[in-house]
Write an enzyme that holds these catalytic residues in place. Sequence first.
Site, PDB file in Angstrom:
ATOM      1  N   PRO A   1       0.904  -1.282  -0.063  1.00  0.00           N
ATOM      2  CA  PRO A   1       0.007  -0.149   0.093  1.00  0.00           C
ATOM      3  C   PRO A   1       0.894   1.345  -0.029  1.00  0.00           C
ATOM      4  CG  PRO A   1      -0.560  -1.366   1.940  1.00  0.00           C
ATOM      5  CD  PRO A   1       0.641  -2.186   1.084  1.00  0.00           C
TER       6      PRO A   1
ATOM      7  N   GLU B   1       2.436  -8.320   8.563  1.00  0.00           N
ATOM      8  CA  GLU B   1       2.656  -6.960   8.726  1.00  0.00           C
ATOM      9  C   GLU B   1       3.684  -6.590   7.455  1.00  0.00           C
ATOM     10  OE1 GLU B   1       1.315  -4.622  10.925  1.00  0.00           O
ATOM     11  OE2 GLU B   1       0.212  -6.541  11.065  1.00  0.00           O
TER      12      GLU B   1
ATOM     13  N   ARG C   1      -2.591  -7.845 -20.831  1.00  0.00           N
ATOM     14  CA  ARG C   1      -3.379  -7.448 -22.015  1.00  0.00           C
ATOM     15  C   ARG C   1      -2.912  -6.569 -22.889  1.00  0.00           C
ATOM     16  NH1 ARG C   1      -6.649  -3.501 -21.288  1.00  0.00           N
ATOM     17  NH2 ARG C   1      -8.470  -4.283 -22.304  1.00  0.00           N
TER      18      ARG C   1
ATOM     19  N   ASP D   1      -9.043   1.227 -25.020  1.00  0.00           N
ATOM     20  CA  ASP D   1      -9.585   1.252 -23.671  1.00  0.00           C
ATOM     21  C   ASP D   1      -9.887   2.595 -22.856  1.00  0.00           C
ATOM     22  OD1 ASP D   1      -9.301  -1.284 -23.475  1.00  0.00           O
ATOM     23  OD2 ASP D   1      -7.034  -1.337 -22.622  1.00  0.00           O
TER      24      ASP D   1
HETATM   25  N1  ADE Z   1      -0.847  -5.311  -0.105  1.00  0.00           N
HETATM   26  C1  ADE Z   1      -1.747  -5.154   0.734  1.00  0.00           C
HETATM   27  N2  ADE Z   1      -2.464  -4.093   0.318  1.00  0.00           N
HETATM   28  C2  ADE Z   1      -2.056  -3.491  -0.812  1.00  0.00           C
HETATM   29  C3  ADE Z   1      -2.333  -2.607  -1.680  1.00  0.00           C
HETATM   30  N3  ADE Z   1      -3.381  -1.799  -1.618  1.00  0.00           N
HETATM   31  N4  ADE Z   1      -1.666  -2.677  -2.836  1.00  0.00           N
HETATM   32  C4  ADE Z   1      -0.452  -3.397  -2.948  1.00  0.00           C
HETATM   33  N5  ADE Z   1      -0.084  -4.106  -2.279  1.00  0.00           N
HETATM   34  C5  ADE Z   1      -0.972  -4.328  -1.145  1.00  0.00           C
END
Ligand code: ADE
Length: 265
Positions: free
Chosen positions: A88, A115, A153, A168
Amino acid sequence: MKFTVLTIFPELVAAMRAHGILRRAVQRGQIDICAIDIREFAAGRHRVTDDRPYGGGCGMVMKPEPLAAAIRFARGRMPGASVVHLTPQGRPFCQAAAWDLALRGGLILVCGRYEGIDERVCSDFIDEEISIGDYVLTGGELPALVVIDAVARLIPGVLGGESSAVKDSFHESLLEHGHYTRPRVFEGHAVPDVLLSGNHREIEKWRREASLVRTFLKRPDLLMHRALSPAEVEILQKWRSDIEKIIRNQSLHCADSLSGDQQAG
Ligand code: ADE
């Protein structure tokens, strides 16, 4: 283009190559998708891949040794590949990023669990970090599959018609126009006449305008960051004058209904 996913759940990746367009692309040799089980690089009878965090706190951290060994192994098999960590905290994934990744000499996708992965692996073994959105999943596998799907793709030949990916949504920062198939009238709603006309120039014009309308209504932010062609400016100006007319008429309607109220009173 070859994709290798490093994961403790390789069976999640196997499902991806077994269906639809990606399966056909794998069979044709246009792409390859494989998984490497990080556990196979873990020491000991139990092949443990996680451990408690230094400094305390809840959750577990993925141990550096098995992960580093798995990345080295994958790199050995794919020397020109980029090593991407799904997290994230990464760069937000978008269509432009997919086009960028499609030019690489292969992708090694590293999936954390718990984690996350030990920071020393992040700094020494990872080329870039990618996030698929501002939310947290239980692991990097789904994000890795999202990236594979979006990138695969774009590889020439994977979609069949070379032009499909270029039409697209998000191409030139526009959403794609709507699509229709038979029946001609469905629950009272007819297909736009122009699409039945056989006039390809008019159809193309309708599609470009429909694309612009959609983008304006659903994602005006995309238009803010994009240069408009003179034809697009003309379309927007026409809507502006139509919208202004509607608003002007509203004030007439208001006046009408007020005078109606007064008469009634
Ligand atoms: N791992 C956990 N959440 C994630 C996300 N939103 N994007 C990429 N990898 C992740």
